[in-house]
Design a protein around this motif. Structure first.
Motif, PDB file in Angstrom:
ATOM      1  N   PRO A  47      -9.097  -2.767   6.401  1.00  0.00           N
ATOM      2  CA  PRO A  47      -7.640  -2.619   6.502  1.00  0.00           C
ATOM      3  C   PRO A  47      -6.874  -3.502   5.544  1.00  0.00           C
ATOM      4  O   PRO A  47      -5.689  -3.275   5.303  1.00  0.00           O
ATOM      5  CB  PRO A  47      -7.351  -2.996   7.972  1.00  0.00           C
ATOM      6  CG  PRO A  47      -8.493  -3.889   8.348  1.00  0.00           C
ATOM      7  CD  PRO A  47      -9.687  -3.370   7.612  1.00  0.00           C
ATOM      8  N   PRO A  56     -14.138  -3.831  -0.583  1.00  0.00           N
ATOM      9  CA  PRO A  56     -13.390  -2.736  -1.206  1.00  0.00           C
ATOM     10  C   PRO A  56     -14.099  -2.132  -2.415  1.00  0.00           C
ATOM     11  O   PRO A  56     -14.204  -0.903  -2.532  1.00  0.00           O
ATOM     12  CB  PRO A  56     -12.063  -3.411  -1.609  1.00  0.00           C
ATOM     13  CG  PRO A  56     -11.910  -4.532  -0.639  1.00  0.00           C
ATOM     14  CD  PRO A  56     -13.295  -5.045  -0.406  1.00  0.00           C
ATOM     15  N   ARG A 110      -3.822  -5.282  -0.025  1.00  0.00           N
ATOM     16  CA  ARG A 110      -2.862  -6.274   0.451  1.00  0.00           C
ATOM     17  C   ARG A 110      -3.136  -7.617  -0.207  1.00  0.00           C
ATOM     18  O   ARG A 110      -4.277  -7.938  -0.522  1.00  0.00           O
ATOM     19  CB  ARG A 110      -2.933  -6.445   1.981  1.00  0.00           C
ATOM     20  CG  ARG A 110      -2.666  -5.152   2.723  1.00  0.00           C
ATOM     21  CD  ARG A 110      -2.800  -5.368   4.215  1.00  0.00           C
ATOM     22  NE  ARG A 110      -2.641  -4.111   4.935  1.00  0.00           N
ATOM     23  CZ  ARG A 110      -1.488  -3.646   5.373  1.00  0.00           C
ATOM     24  NH1 ARG A 110      -0.386  -4.337   5.162  1.00  0.00           N
ATOM     25  NH2 ARG A 110      -1.421  -2.489   6.022  1.00  0.00           N
ATOM     26  N   ARG A 116      -7.460  -3.850   2.359  1.00  0.00           N
ATOM     27  CA  ARG A 116      -7.519  -3.385   0.984  1.00  0.00           C
ATOM     28  C   ARG A 116      -6.103  -3.090   0.478  1.00  0.00           C
ATOM     29  O   ARG A 116      -5.298  -2.425   1.129  1.00  0.00           O
ATOM     30  CB  ARG A 116      -8.359  -2.138   0.858  1.00  0.00           C
ATOM     31  CG  ARG A 116      -8.404  -1.597  -0.569  1.00  0.00           C
ATOM     32  CD  ARG A 116      -9.521  -0.622  -0.756  1.00  0.00           C
ATOM     33  NE  ARG A 116      -9.744  -0.388  -2.192  1.00  0.00           N
ATOM     34  CZ  ARG A 116     -10.786   0.220  -2.678  1.00  0.00           C
ATOM     35  NH1 ARG A 116     -11.737   0.656  -1.893  1.00  0.00           N
ATOM     36  NH2 ARG A 116     -10.928   0.383  -3.982  1.00  0.00           N
ATOM     37  N   GLU A 165     -13.365   3.881   5.216  1.00  0.00           N
ATOM     38  CA  GLU A 165     -12.918   2.766   4.384  1.00  0.00           C
ATOM     39  C   GLU A 165     -11.619   2.171   4.915  1.00  0.00           C
ATOM     40  O   GLU A 165     -11.462   0.954   5.000  1.00  0.00           O
ATOM     41  CB  GLU A 165     -12.735   3.256   2.945  1.00  0.00           C
ATOM     42  CG  GLU A 165     -12.276   2.190   1.978  1.00  0.00           C
ATOM     43  CD  GLU A 165     -12.089   2.741   0.575  1.00  0.00           C
ATOM     44  OE1 GLU A 165     -11.863   1.939  -0.347  1.00  0.00           O
ATOM     45  OE2 GLU A 165     -12.163   3.975   0.404  1.00  0.00           O
ATOM     46  N   ASN A 166     -10.675   3.038   5.297  1.00  0.00           N
ATOM     47  CA  ASN A 166      -9.393   2.548   5.812  1.00  0.00           C
ATOM     48  C   ASN A 166      -9.564   1.826   7.142  1.00  0.00           C
ATOM     49  O   ASN A 166      -8.833   0.869   7.437  1.00  0.00           O
ATOM     50  CB  ASN A 166      -8.420   3.719   5.973  1.00  0.00           C
ATOM     51  CG  ASN A 166      -8.016   4.317   4.643  1.00  0.00           C
ATOM     52  OD1 ASN A 166      -8.024   3.642   3.617  1.00  0.00           O
ATOM     53  ND2 ASN A 166      -7.682   5.597   4.636  1.00  0.00           N
ATOM     54  N   ARG A 167     -10.538   2.272   7.939  1.00  0.00           N
ATOM     55  CA  ARG A 167     -10.759   1.621   9.233  1.00  0.00           C
ATOM     56  C   ARG A 167     -11.489   0.289   9.071  1.00  0.00           C
ATOM     57  O   ARG A 167     -11.152  -0.696   9.749  1.00  0.00           O
ATOM     58  CB  ARG A 167     -11.584   2.545  10.137  1.00  0.00           C
ATOM     59  CG  ARG A 167     -10.880   3.825  10.542  1.00  0.00           C
ATOM     60  CD  ARG A 167      -9.807   3.568  11.583  1.00  0.00           C
ATOM     61  NE  ARG A 167      -9.155   4.798  11.994  1.00  0.00           N
ATOM     62  CZ  ARG A 167      -9.616   5.587  12.972  1.00  0.00           C
ATOM     63  NH1 ARG A 167     -10.719   5.248  13.621  1.00  0.00           N
ATOM     64  NH2 ARG A 167      -8.961   6.681  13.308  1.00  0.00           N
ATOM     65  N   ARG A 173     -13.296   8.036   3.104  1.00  0.00           N
ATOM     66  CA  ARG A 173     -11.994   7.376   2.947  1.00  0.00           C
ATOM     67  C   ARG A 173     -11.467   6.896   4.302  1.00  0.00           C
ATOM     68  O   ARG A 173     -10.885   5.815   4.413  1.00  0.00           O
ATOM     69  CB  ARG A 173     -10.997   8.331   2.290  1.00  0.00           C
ATOM     70  CG  ARG A 173     -11.286   8.612   0.830  1.00  0.00           C
ATOM     71  CD  ARG A 173     -10.321   9.653   0.284  1.00  0.00           C
ATOM     72  NE  ARG A 173      -8.978   9.132   0.240  1.00  0.00           N
ATOM     73  CZ  ARG A 173      -8.438   8.528  -0.824  1.00  0.00           C
ATOM     74  NH1 ARG A 173      -9.163   8.352  -1.918  1.00  0.00           N
ATOM     75  NH2 ARG A 173      -7.200   8.094  -0.795  1.00  0.00           N
ATOM     76  N   THR A 174     -11.671   7.713   5.342  1.00  0.00           N
ATOM     77  CA  THR A 174     -11.237   7.305   6.677  1.00  0.00           C
ATOM     78  C   THR A 174     -11.998   6.067   7.148  1.00  0.00           C
ATOM     79  O   THR A 174     -11.413   5.124   7.688  1.00  0.00           O
ATOM     80  CB  THR A 174     -11.443   8.460   7.671  1.00  0.00           C
ATOM     81  OG1 THR A 174     -10.693   9.603   7.235  1.00  0.00           O
ATOM     82  CG2 THR A 174     -10.990   8.060   9.060  1.00  0.00           C
ATOM     83  N   PRO A 220       0.828  -1.195   0.000  1.00  0.00           N
ATOM     84  CA  PRO A 220       0.000   0.000   0.000  1.00  0.00           C
ATOM     85  C   PRO A 220       0.863   1.245   0.000  1.00  0.00           C
ATOM     86  O   PRO A 220       1.764   1.409   0.806  1.00  0.00           O
ATOM     87  CB  PRO A 220      -0.800  -0.123   1.316  1.00  0.00           C
ATOM     88  CG  PRO A 220      -0.745  -1.576   1.676  1.00  0.00           C
ATOM     89  CD  PRO A 220       0.545  -2.073   1.142  1.00  0.00           C
TER      90      PRO A 220
END
Length: 283
Positions: free
Chosen positions: A278, A206, A282, A280, A273-275, A270-271, A17
């Motif tokens: 995690p 995702p 990888r 995504r 989504e990242n939380r 986006r925040t 990432p």
């Protein structure tokens, strides 16, 4: 004598990432963005001075003046058309929130069904594509005939605009779920519902989140169309009303309010989504 052989760790050849992100830390990105904003502001100021036509291109100072005027009470006038700028924006955000939640929820259900039931996908996919191709104003007039000029047609417009991107993204992601994982879950005794819940949806998250971000963006861009009729209070209604009276500085101010709040909403998504996802990006 005993010799212990240790296998070398496998080389990490997969993408990481942020591996393709430009070199430099967060400070450099912030400086680049500030520099680009300064360049855009300078070009705007120069163009306004050269044109000398505030109806065509208002100066930044004129837009700033309207920000103060629409955010305060002056000479007995409260903001714009009796409502402060923050109130116009708040009403539009509430409409976008309700419309997006309804549209995203309907899109998720439709996408899961389309991705898991082949004959429904064959029947529903052309309908979803047809709706997605329609501009919002094309069916807004129909909603006004059906529901009048109050809140209902506006919410329907935003919901219909937000539904197709989520439905298409969800259907594609569910249909493309890893076959090996699905078959392994079934071999372990998982039922259809368990496979969808524990295997298909996590692998599809995702792409689903990308569809949600697109849906919210489309709903936000449709707010001006939703507020063309009886849209005050509302930021889109304010822009449309100012356009009728050639108040270009108010129009530009409204566009800035829409764009900046849209950036904030996308940053929040986006925040989240990242939380929530995690894994995504990888392997």
């Amino acid at each position: 004598m005993t010799t212990t052989l240790t296998a070398p760790a496998p080389a990490d050849t997969g993408p990481r990432p942020g591996a393709l992100a430009p070199r430099g830390g967060r400070r450099r990105r912030v400086l680049l963005r500030l520099l680009s904003l300064a360049v855009l502001y300078t070009l705007w100021e120069i163009t306004a001075r050269v044109m000398r036509n505030p109806t065509f291109i208002p100066a930044p100072a004129a837009v700033w003046h309207q920000l103060i005027e629409t955010s305060t009470v002056h000479d007995g006038v409260r903001g714009y058309s009796g409502h402060l700028l923050i109130e116009h924006l708040g009403v539009s955000l509430r409409r976008i929130l309700i419309g997006s939640v309804v549209g995203v929820g309907a899109g998720l259900v439709a996408g899961v069904v389309m991705g898991t039931v082949s004959w429904i996908r064959v029947v529903a996919e052309p309908v979803v594509t047809f709706v997605r191709a329609l501009p919002p104003l094309a069916y807004f007039s129909l909603f006004i005939i059906w529901f009048g000029i109050d809140e209902t047609p506006k919410l329907w417009l935003l919901a219909i605009a937000a539904m197709p991107p989520v439905a298409v993204a969800t259907a594609s992601a569910v249909y493309s779920a890893p076959t090996g994982l699905v078959e392994a879950a079934r071999a372990l005794g998982a039922g259809r519902g368990q496979v969808i819940r524990d295997v298909v949806l996590p692998s599809a998250l995702p792409e689903i989140f990308t569809g949600i971000r697109l849906a919210v963006g489309i709903a936000y861009s449709s707010v001006v169309a939703a507020e063309t009729i009886n849209g005050i209070p509302g930021i889109g209604g304010m822009v449309r009303d100012a356009q009728r009276y050639s108040q270009t500085d108010v129009v530009v101010l409204g566009l800035f309010a829409i764009g900046l709040s849209g950036l904030l909403i996308d940053a929040l998504l986006r925040t989240a989504e990242n939380r929530l996802i995690p894994w995504r990006g990888r392997a």
